[in-house]
Design a protein around this motif. Structure first.
Motif, PDB file in Angstrom:
ATOM      1  N   TRP A 176       0.810  -1.241   0.000  1.00 13.47           N
ATOM      2  CA  TRP A 176       0.000   0.000   0.000  1.00 13.47           C
ATOM      3  C   TRP A 176       0.834   1.277   0.000  1.00 13.47           C
ATOM      4  O   TRP A 176       0.414   2.274  -0.580  1.00 13.47           O
ATOM      5  CB  TRP A 176      -0.995   0.004   1.163  1.00 13.47           C
ATOM      6  N   ASP A 232      -4.973   5.641   6.451  1.00 12.48           N
ATOM      7  CA  ASP A 232      -6.166   4.905   6.881  1.00 12.48           C
ATOM      8  C   ASP A 232      -7.444   5.527   6.359  1.00 12.48           C
ATOM      9  O   ASP A 232      -8.523   4.994   6.592  1.00 12.48           O
ATOM     10  CB  ASP A 232      -6.245   4.886   8.419  1.00 12.48           C
ATOM     11  N   PRO A 289       9.785   2.542   6.371  1.00 11.30           N
ATOM     12  CA  PRO A 289       8.588   2.884   7.151  1.00 11.30           C
ATOM     13  C   PRO A 289       8.825   3.937   8.231  1.00 11.30           C
ATOM     14  O   PRO A 289       7.892   4.582   8.682  1.00 11.30           O
ATOM     15  CB  PRO A 289       8.173   1.553   7.795  1.00 11.30           C
ATOM     16  N   ALA A 290      10.075   4.110   8.663  1.00 12.30           N
ATOM     17  CA  ALA A 290      10.331   5.118   9.697  1.00 12.30           C
ATOM     18  C   ALA A 290      10.363   6.523   9.108  1.00 12.30           C
ATOM     19  O   ALA A 290      10.476   7.492   9.834  1.00 12.30           O
ATOM     20  CB  ALA A 290      11.658   4.823  10.393  1.00 12.30           C
ATOM     21  N   THR A 299       3.792  12.633  12.810  1.00 14.78           N
ATOM     22  CA  THR A 299       3.585  12.449  14.244  1.00 14.78           C
ATOM     23  C   THR A 299       3.732  10.986  14.637  1.00 14.78           C
ATOM     24  O   THR A 299       3.481  10.099  13.830  1.00 14.78           O
ATOM     25  CB  THR A 299       2.169  12.897  14.653  1.00 14.78           C
ATOM     26  N   VAL A 300       4.137  10.748  15.844  1.00 13.40           N
ATOM     27  CA  VAL A 300       4.171   9.401  16.407  1.00 13.40           C
ATOM     28  C   VAL A 300       3.467   9.471  17.742  1.00 13.40           C
ATOM     29  O   VAL A 300       3.891  10.197  18.632  1.00 13.40           O
ATOM     30  CB  VAL A 300       5.609   8.889  16.621  1.00 13.40           C
ATOM     31  N   ALA A 301       2.384   8.745  17.881  1.00 15.76           N
ATOM     32  CA  ALA A 301       1.573   8.877  19.095  1.00 15.76           C
ATOM     33  C   ALA A 301       2.030   7.934  20.192  1.00 15.76           C
ATOM     34  O   ALA A 301       2.779   7.002  19.974  1.00 15.76           O
ATOM     35  CB  ALA A 301       0.111   8.576  18.747  1.00 15.76           C
ATOM     36  N   VAL A 358      11.741   6.963  18.171  1.00 17.61           N
ATOM     37  CA  VAL A 358      11.924   6.995  16.711  1.00 17.61           C
ATOM     38  C   VAL A 358      12.915   8.083  16.334  1.00 17.61           C
ATOM     39  O   VAL A 358      13.819   7.882  15.520  1.00 17.61           O
ATOM     40  CB  VAL A 358      10.578   7.279  16.011  1.00 17.61           C
ATOM     41  N   VAL A 387      -5.899  -1.825  11.256  1.00 13.93           N
ATOM     42  CA  VAL A 387      -4.593  -1.945  10.607  1.00 13.93           C
ATOM     43  C   VAL A 387      -3.676  -2.835  11.430  1.00 13.93           C
ATOM     44  O   VAL A 387      -2.953  -3.692  10.907  1.00 13.93           O
ATOM     45  CB  VAL A 387      -3.936  -0.550  10.448  1.00 13.93           C
ATOM     46  N   ASN A 405       6.345   2.967  13.775  1.00 15.33           N
ATOM     47  CA  ASN A 405       5.341   3.630  12.967  1.00 15.33           C
ATOM     48  C   ASN A 405       4.002   2.954  13.209  1.00 15.33           C
ATOM     49  O   ASN A 405       3.858   1.766  12.948  1.00 15.33           O
ATOM     50  CB  ASN A 405       5.744   3.509  11.493  1.00 15.33           C
ATOM     51  N   PRO A 406       3.015   3.714  13.722  1.00 16.86           N
ATOM     52  CA  PRO A 406       1.736   3.079  14.078  1.00 16.86           C
ATOM     53  C   PRO A 406       1.127   2.287  12.933  1.00 16.86           C
ATOM     54  O   PRO A 406       0.387   1.346  13.172  1.00 16.86           O
ATOM     55  CB  PRO A 406       0.839   4.269  14.437  1.00 16.86           C
ATOM     56  N   ALA A 407       1.457   2.657  11.699  1.00 12.50           N
ATOM     57  CA  ALA A 407       0.872   1.934  10.575  1.00 12.50           C
ATOM     58  C   ALA A 407       1.447   0.542  10.421  1.00 12.50           C
ATOM     59  O   ALA A 407       0.867  -0.309   9.765  1.00 12.50           O
ATOM     60  CB  ALA A 407       1.082   2.726   9.292  1.00 12.50           C
TER      61      ALA A 407
END
Lengths: 300, 508, 298
Positions: free
Chosen positions: B56, B82, B107-108, B157-159, B169, C85, C241-243
């Motif tokens: 994706w 999403d 991905p980071a 952002t990173v929650a 991160v 996800v 990464n939350p995804a």
């Protein structure tokens, strides 16, 4: 004939080599690296690997939070191990009595094992939330109130003296099914003739349990102690999701402190030292067992 | 045999999932264009077109590139992986293009999923994911976009974990030599934790060219330059740590006024207790709240100058003032809700809202929180001893040393430090401007009073929020307080605080 | 007391008070084990207004499934991601990792059980030790190593591939152990016989042992599926990464988010636990059978 055997032995070694390589790097190599970091001065983001000897360890053992962590680990391990073994054994013994619906009971006792410690922590955080004098009891405390068992109420994980025991209760709920399954398998393996013979000789059921069953189940007890012991020394997920470090670090454990101090406080060397201490604790438990089991196998 | 076939099939599938390195760098040619219908999501498209739901990111990146190149055809960019809306037309890359992208995708680095504007990207790292913070940030983004429309802003952002996940991160990316363009940083000595001489860009020239040294108050400048005598970040806001919030209805009903001294605190607390109200509510579950409250007690007991001295080594931690502060804190705890270790500050604050708690001490984000809960019956005052003292913390933006889009990042910092930017950000976030010239009319009653105080009070740095001390020292400080809350052992706590100072290299 | 009817004697089981006590204890224990699931379900089915610590034991007033929907899809307004996800990420992680580590363990177990060479008895405990190390002890070097390795261009650190690698490598000891014990129980005569027919190290595995391995595979795969699906430490360290995060981290973030809606959290916990729960409910008896065959006795 001999030559044929030889190439196969070589093939065996070759086929095992990826596993050997992976273990050499990812287990022993990494442990070595961590050990080296624990002897260094790495205290901020920028790695500083200059050698400082054992001073990190000295400071660590003098650190009050770490001392509490060690105490918590001992208490947690004792409560968790004893509770799992006893509950597991009793349930196995009872289930061995040709019970109707044995399969259902077994599944009920076993299923918590399938759940993540995170999920366990989420729900037991609620169950063992004591509520407050101002707003009334909640969780198990309110259940006790409803059943008229108010004297059983406790501060659970908000009580600095017994906080870690609350965590141990959650962990026991999760893993007692495992010991039950092990003991049940072991009980079923004991031939009925042995028990019949004892009964014919006039032994009571209690005596049979004490003198025949328990000794025969000793290898299982040992195995369970090893498996549960190393889980309890490494416990982390449950603490994260259930209580955090807790009041006065009542529910803090070395694994949590290691994460906190490394990734939040930038004390990389201190975190590595905690990791090595954890490793040594586990090794003390495991290595004798490994040596012993290899030796007994060699004897066979 | 059949089993072997199944295994082989699976292994084959596994291998097919792995992207192959391709050589061609595709242009923005869409292999297919699909209209989003109900129950569609990116991974579903990826599965359909490439047999691999993992692919994706390739669709997102490719679509954004196409949208950048041809906004009339693809008016909707994918900002949130999403969230794709029904009716959007999404550009699907060919398999070769997708593989080429995936071969380099990290991905980071979420910025890879967004197109670069004609002038590149701006990757902004923070943990502001919810509520007023996110809106404030968006306010500043709008200003930036009007000024620099050719730059694609990536909100990285990173929650989670009140910033700890983000920091993990960030630290990884910094060490890896691969940083975002700018990131959120508490103003003050927290910068030390990032080894700024190596990983950050000093901003002294920017301050000079933007006239920021005239726009920010001098006490704030001292804070900002605390480490290494360089400016490492541009502050966007100021939060106040020392605020005592109280339930107005309860106080009126009991003829009480907020306590200005420690003796008055005892009187008020006793009166509340007699009325069946929990005098002081707090939550200590997250481990920082006790440290937060204690810094206000320290400032209120020692006064501004001696408090500052604690962090520079001028005031020894063995000072009797510190002992007195610990005693004061112990007294406050005796009036607190007994289950505080099971509560966070906001879940304890619910007691105050519900009318069963009288007072709480917490930073001024509480104002925004009360509003979000629809509660208006609250009053505020400086905690005992801190009238005339403003315990400050500030969020700033820093620029890493090897920022990929340095010009864009500098421009962002200029927006952060500008009047326009700060006026857009702060009313939404629930904080006041770091600048002294913001228009008070934009802010609510509490914030206006805070602005007045900011202009006239003695400004000291918060330790619980990264300003007064190195992060390592601050975590040790918080650990000592956690132990103190449980044990009440003043002597041990004082010794622990002294030791933390020694470990940080400030005290002897 | 009753006798165990191992031989079908058809003996009567009188309903004595001991028998009653037995069932009382078993049922009480069952209540203890089921109590948390009751709380999870009941809270998950409540509406937000109803949820309160004080009333946690009460049944919900009407069935509200919106907490499940919110837990699954998340909520834009309230600023938290849903678990959908994360759920898929867990699937992409757990299925390949389980299959890969099971295959690898099977081969290693086969070699260590049946093709011993000089030193394989030392090698085995050395391999096994990896199962017991606290993973905190190797976190920092693990992260650094994964940052350096690229797998077909995708950096291992931060991706599901990195997690798969970590789980396969650290799952090696337990899978090898289970299979080694399993194959050790297969009589050597079987192998001797096939050797006479001219089989070699490869064909013995392919034609004889692998077809017999099903119970071993079932035990290993159930065990690995459960531990990988439920892992938190590697997940939170390797994927930031939350995804790309698996569901354990997603659930923990749900719990730690600013607005704690307990009904959503409990619903999320149920969703997270569902796959492994189902595995245990439907395949649990194979697990028991595997245990009885001596796989986990160590």
């Amino acid at each position: 004939m001999r030559r044929r055997l030889n190439w196969e032995r070589v093939a065996s070694v070759v086929l095992l080599s990826p596993a050997v390589l992976a273990t050499a790097v990812f287990v022993y190599g990494f442990i070595g690296w961590t050990a080296y970091a624990s002897l260094s001065n790495w205290d901020r983001l920028l790695p500083d690997l200059s050698f400082v000897g054992l001073s990190n360890y000295e400071k660590l053992f003098a650190n009050q939070r770490f001392q509490i962590d060690l105490r918590n680990t001992v208490v947690f391990t004792l409560v968790f191990l004893v509770a799992c073994l006893v509950i597991g054994f009793v349930l196995a013994l009872l289930l061995d009595q040709r019970v109707a619906g044995e399969g259902i009971f077994r599944s009920i006792y076993l299923f918590p094992m399938s759940i993540s410690f995170i999920v366990t922590g989420v729900v037991w955080r609620w169950l063992l939330n004591p509520g407050s004098t101002e707003l009334g009891s909640t969780g198990i405390n309110s259940l006790f109130d409803m059943l008229g068992l108010g004297f059983l109420k406790s501060g659970w994980y908000t009580d600095p003296k017994i906080g870690i025991i609350a965590v141990a209760i959650a962990a026991t709920w999760q893993m007692s099914g495992y010991t039950m399954a092990m003991y049940l398998a072991g009980l079923r393996a004991i031939p009925e003739e042995l028990r019949e013979a004892a009964r014919v000789d006039g032994a009571s059921e209690v005596q049979i349990v004490r003198h025949i069953i328990l000794p025969l189940l000793q290898p299982i007890t040992l195995s369970a102690v090893i498996v549960l012991g190393h889980i309890s020394l490494k416990i982390y997920d449950l603490v994260v999701s259930m209580t955090g470090p807790g009041i006065g670090f009542a529910t803090d454990v070395p694994a949590y402190y290691m994460w906190d101090t490394t990734f939040r406080g930038n004390h990389f060397a201190r975190g590595a030292a905690i990791a090595i201490v954890l490793l040594v604790m586990v090794a003390v438990l495991i290595v004798p067992y490994l040596i012993r089991s290899t030796r007994t196998e060699a004897e066979l | 045999m059949k089993r072997m076939l199944i295994v082989a099939l699976f292994v084959g599938l596994l291998l097919a999932l792995l992207p192959m390195t391709a050589s061609a760098q595709g242009t923005v040619a869409c292999d297919d264009e699909v209209v989003v219908v109900k129950d569609d999501w990116l991974a579903k498209f990826a599965d359909k077109y490439f047999g691999n739901p993992y692919a994706w990111p390739a669709i997102m990146a490719w679509h954004n590139k196409a949208a950048q190149a041809d906004p009339s055809k693809f008016p909707d960019k994918i900002i949130n992986a999403d969230l794709i809306e029904v009716g959007w037309t999404v550009c699907i890359p060919s398999t070769e293009d997708a593989d080429a992208f995936l071969a380099t995708y990290d991905p980071a680095k979420p910025e890879m999923l967004y197109a670069a504007g004609a002038s590149g990207q701006l990757v902004v790292g923070s943990w502001w994911t919810a509520g007023g913070e996110a809106e404030g940030l968006n306010g500043m983004f709008s200003i930036y976009k009007t000024r620099y429309p050719d730059v694609e802003i990536v909100n990285a952002t990173v929650a989670g974990g009140a910033g700890t996940n983000f920091k993990a991160v960030l630290k990884t990316r910094l060490i890896g030599g691969d940083p975002p363009d700018t990131f959120q940083l508490h103003a003050g000595l927290e910068a030390e934790g990032y080894s700024p001489e190596t990983y950050l860009t000093p901003l002294d020239d920017l301050y000079a060219s933007e006239g920021l040294e005239q726009a920010f108050p001098p006490d704030l400048l001292t804070l900002l330059k605390a480490y290494g005598d360089h400016y490492w970040g541009v502050p966007v806001n100021i939060h106040r740590s020392n605020v005592l919030w109280y339930n107005k209805a309860i106080f009126e009903a009991n003829n009480l006024t907020p306590p200005a001294t420690w003796e008055e605190f005892v009187t008020v607390a006793d009166a509340l207790k007699a009325a069946g109200i929990t005098p002081f509510v707090l939550g200590t579950k997250d481990g920082w709240e006790a440290g937060h409250i204690f810094e206000d007690v320290l400032a209120g007991t020692l006064g501004a100058e001696k408090y500052n001295g604690l962090w520079t080594g001028a005031t020894p931690w063995s000072d009797p003032g510190v002992t007195q502060a610990l005693e004061n804190f112990k007294m406050m705890l005796s009036y607190a809700n007994t289950d505080h270790s099971a509560h966070t500050w906001d879940s304890a604050g619910e007691f105050l809202i519900a009318g069963s708690g009288g007072m709480m001490i917490m930073g001024d984000w509480t104002d925004g929180w009360f509003t979000s809960k629809g509660f208006t019956g609250y009053g505020w005052a400086p905690p005992p001893g801190t009238r005339g003292i403003f315990v400050a913390l500030s969020d700033s933006f820093a620029m890493p040393a090897n920022a990929p889009n340095e010009t864009n990042a500098m421009n962002w910092l200029k927006v952060c430090g500008s009047l326009e930017g700060q006026e857009a950000f702060n009313p939404q976030k629930g904080s006041i401007c770091a600048r002294t010239d913001c228009n008070p009319a934009l802010f609510n009653a509490y914030l206006q009073s805070a602005m007045v105080d900011w202009g006239q009070d003695a400004i000291v740095a918060s330790v619980a929020h990264g300003a007064a001390a190195y992060e390592s020292w601050a975590t040790d400080y918080k650990d000592v307080l956690t132990l103190f809350v449980a044990s009440g052992d003043v002597a041990a706590a004082q010794a622990g605080l002294q030791q933390a100072c020694v470990d940080a290299g400030i005290c002897q | 007391m009753t006798t165990k009817a191992r031989v079908a004697t058809g003996s009567r089981r009188p309903v004595t008070w001991q028998r009653l006590l037995l069932y009382v204890v078993l049922i009480a224990a069952a209540i203890f084990f089921l109590m948390p699931i009751y709380v999870l379900l009941v809270t998950g089915l409540k509406s937000f207004a109803e949820v309160s610590l004080n009333d946690m034991w009460n049944l919900p007033r009407g069935l509200h499934f919106d907490s499940f929907i919110k837990a699954w899809f998340g909520s834009q307004e309230e600023g938290f991601r849903g678990l959908n996800v994360n759920f898929l990420n867990s699937v992409y992680l757990t299925v390949p990792a389980t299959l890969l580590s099971a295959m690898w363990g099977s081969i290693n177990g086969y070699l260590l059980a049946k093709w011993k060479f000089k030193g394989s008895d030392i090698l085995f405990p050395l391999l096994l030790f990896g199962m017991f190390i606290p993973y905190q002890s190797i976190l920092i070097p693990l992260v650094q190593t994964l940052q350096k390795i690229n797998f077909f261009g995708i950096k291992l650190y931060g991706s599901i591939f990195g997690l798969i690698v970590a789980h396969v490598v650290y799952g090696l000891p337990i899978t090898t152990l289970i299979f080694r014990n399993y194959y050790a129980n297969i009589p050597t005569e079987l192998i001797e016989a096939s050797r006479i027919d001219g089989a070699n190290i490869f064909s013995i595995y392919r034609h004889i042992l692998f077809p017999l391995s099903l119970p071993g595979f079932v035990v290993v795969m159930i065990w690995q599926f459960t531990s990988i699906w439920n892992d938190f430490l590697f997940a939170v360290t390797i994927t930031s990464n939350p995804a790309s995060q698996p569901i354990t981290v997603g659930l923990n973030n749900l719990a730690g988010s600013y607005i704690v809606e307990w009904n959503v959290q409990m619903a999320g916990a149920l969703i997270a636990a569902l796959p492994t729960l189902l595995v245990y409910i439907f395949l649990g008896r194979f697990f028991m059978r595997g245990l009885l065959a001596g796989s986990l006795k160590g």
